[in-house]
Design a protein around this motif. Structure first.
Motif, PDB file in Angstrom:
ATOM      1  N   PHE A  24      65.805  -3.452  44.170  1.00  0.00           N
ATOM      2  CA  PHE A  24      64.742  -3.609  43.183  1.00  0.00           C
ATOM      3  C   PHE A  24      64.439  -5.095  43.090  1.00  0.00           C
ATOM      4  O   PHE A  24      65.196  -5.864  42.525  1.00  0.00           O
ATOM      5  CB  PHE A  24      65.207  -3.039  41.843  1.00  0.00           C
ATOM      6  N   MET A  25      63.310  -5.526  43.687  1.00  0.00           N
ATOM      7  CA  MET A  25      62.915  -6.929  43.736  1.00  0.00           C
ATOM      8  C   MET A  25      62.023  -7.267  42.537  1.00  0.00           C
ATOM      9  O   MET A  25      61.180  -6.464  42.143  1.00  0.00           O
ATOM     10  CB  MET A  25      62.181  -7.206  45.047  1.00  0.00           C
ATOM     11  N   HIS A  26      62.233  -8.463  41.974  1.00  0.00           N
ATOM     12  CA  HIS A  26      61.559  -8.882  40.736  1.00  0.00           C
ATOM     13  C   HIS A  26      61.892  -7.885  39.622  1.00  0.00           C
ATOM     14  O   HIS A  26      61.034  -7.526  38.818  1.00  0.00           O
ATOM     15  CB  HIS A  26      60.058  -8.997  40.931  1.00  0.00           C
ATOM     16  N   ALA A  27      63.121  -7.446  39.614  1.00  0.00           N
ATOM     17  CA  ALA A  27      63.571  -6.375  38.717  1.00  0.00           C
ATOM     18  C   ALA A  27      63.499  -6.775  37.256  1.00  0.00           C
ATOM     19  O   ALA A  27      63.673  -7.946  36.907  1.00  0.00           O
ATOM     20  CB  ALA A  27      65.007  -5.991  39.069  1.00  0.00           C
ATOM     21  N   ARG A  28      63.242  -5.780  36.439  1.00  0.00           N
ATOM     22  CA  ARG A  28      63.306  -5.927  34.987  1.00  0.00           C
ATOM     23  C   ARG A  28      63.956  -4.677  34.438  1.00  0.00           C
ATOM     24  O   ARG A  28      63.823  -3.598  34.999  1.00  0.00           O
ATOM     25  CB  ARG A  28      61.913  -6.079  34.385  1.00  0.00           C
ATOM     26  N   THR A  29      64.641  -4.839  33.338  1.00  0.00           N
ATOM     27  CA  THR A  29      65.281  -3.689  32.718  1.00  0.00           C
ATOM     28  C   THR A  29      64.348  -3.055  31.700  1.00  0.00           C
ATOM     29  O   THR A  29      63.379  -3.676  31.262  1.00  0.00           O
ATOM     30  CB  THR A  29      66.623  -4.073  32.068  1.00  0.00           C
ATOM     31  N   LEU A  78      62.053  -1.132  45.712  1.00  0.00           N
ATOM     32  CA  LEU A  78      61.093  -1.123  44.607  1.00  0.00           C
ATOM     33  C   LEU A  78      60.750  -2.567  44.272  1.00  0.00           C
ATOM     34  O   LEU A  78      61.609  -3.442  44.391  1.00  0.00           O
ATOM     35  CB  LEU A  78      61.706  -0.462  43.369  1.00  0.00           C
ATOM     36  N   LEU A  79      59.533  -2.807  43.826  1.00  0.00           N
ATOM     37  CA  LEU A  79      59.179  -4.157  43.421  1.00  0.00           C
ATOM     38  C   LEU A  79      58.085  -4.154  42.370  1.00  0.00           C
ATOM     39  O   LEU A  79      57.270  -3.243  42.304  1.00  0.00           O
ATOM     40  CB  LEU A  79      58.767  -5.019  44.609  1.00  0.00           C
ATOM     41  N   GLY A 103      62.080   4.163  55.752  1.00  0.00           N
ATOM     42  CA  GLY A 103      62.308   3.982  54.321  1.00  0.00           C
ATOM     43  C   GLY A 103      60.998   3.790  53.580  1.00  0.00           C
ATOM     44  O   GLY A 103      59.919   3.721  54.176  1.00  0.00           O
ATOM     45  N   THR A 104      61.103   3.669  52.279  1.00  0.00           N
ATOM     46  CA  THR A 104      59.923   3.588  51.427  1.00  0.00           C
ATOM     47  C   THR A 104      59.890   2.279  50.659  1.00  0.00           C
ATOM     48  O   THR A 104      60.910   1.841  50.126  1.00  0.00           O
ATOM     49  CB  THR A 104      59.917   4.762  50.419  1.00  0.00           C
ATOM     50  N   VAL A 105      58.715   1.674  50.610  1.00  0.00           N
ATOM     51  CA  VAL A 105      58.452   0.513  49.761  1.00  0.00           C
ATOM     52  C   VAL A 105      57.551   0.991  48.630  1.00  0.00           C
ATOM     53  O   VAL A 105      56.503   1.580  48.874  1.00  0.00           O
ATOM     54  CB  VAL A 105      57.749  -0.623  50.545  1.00  0.00           C
ATOM     55  N   MET A 106      58.010   0.760  47.388  1.00  0.00           N
ATOM     56  CA  MET A 106      57.251   1.165  46.196  1.00  0.00           C
ATOM     57  C   MET A 106      56.948  -0.053  45.347  1.00  0.00           C
ATOM     58  O   MET A 106      57.829  -0.887  45.147  1.00  0.00           O
ATOM     59  CB  MET A 106      58.069   2.128  45.329  1.00  0.00           C
ATOM     60  N   ALA A 107      55.739  -0.129  44.829  1.00  0.00           N
ATOM     61  CA  ALA A 107      55.355  -1.247  43.956  1.00  0.00           C
ATOM     62  C   ALA A 107      54.550  -0.709  42.787  1.00  0.00           C
ATOM     63  O   ALA A 107      53.980   0.382  42.857  1.00  0.00           O
ATOM     64  CB  ALA A 107      54.530  -2.259  44.735  1.00  0.00           C
TER      65      ALA A 107
END
Length: 168
Positions: A24-29, A78-79, A103-107
């Motif tokens: 999870f890139m640039h992740a936030r909770t 994820l990003l 694989g999958t890239v999700m934004a």
């Protein structure tokens, strides 16, 4: 944007990895992340200290963004791309480089923060994408396929966030 990003995983539109491992890139909770089964196995990258601290406080594995050395590849990346176009494109390129073949890239991006442009950029890079809109945001995703991947664009975008010399 976080709630919309996780919607395809929650609804089954995107399959969760069997191992549970995802980047999870640039992740936030947030509540949606905490309620997602297997999300504790996500590896989160966040360079902004307050967001990284919040993720660690919630029990997530957090790496600084742009960690040097050989990078692990994941079946799902994820990003949450930023509004700034070059930074966003560099993040898309790095996400593709960290995703295994097939694989999958999700934004996900807010509509008023460039969601349509972000989706168009991912289409240019990976080919056809799927999308879903909710909460005034758009989530979009694509499969990494070497035949459809625009390698020239990947190379050009992967250096957009590199340090540049200014003047002497």
């Amino acid at each position: 944007a976080l709630d919309t990003l996780l919607l395809p995983l929650q609804s089954g539109l995107v399959a969760r990895p069997q191992s549970g491992r995802a980047l999870f890139m640039h992740a936030r909770t947030g509540m949606a992340l905490r309620e997602l089964p297997q999300s504790r196995a996500f590896v989160c990258e966040q360079g902004f200290r307050p967001f990284a601290d919040a993720l660690q406080h919630d029990g997530y594995i957090v790496n600084a963004a742009a960690t040097p050395g050989p990078a692990e590849i994941f079946p799902l990346v994820l990003l949450l791309p930023p509004r700034q176009r070059d930074e966003s494109r560099a993040l898309f390129a790095h996400a593709v480089q960290r995703t295994m073949a097939g694989g999958t890239v999700m934004a996900s991006m807010a509509n008023n923060a460039g969601a349509r442009s972000g989706e168009a950029d991912l289409i240019r890079l990976l080919g056809p994408v799927l999308n879903v809109s909710k909460h005034h945001c758009r989530a979009f995703w694509a499969t990494v396929n070497a035949d459809a991947l625009n390698h020239a664009l990947l190379d050009a975008w992967s250096v957009l966030d590199a340090p540049r010399l200014i003047g002497d």
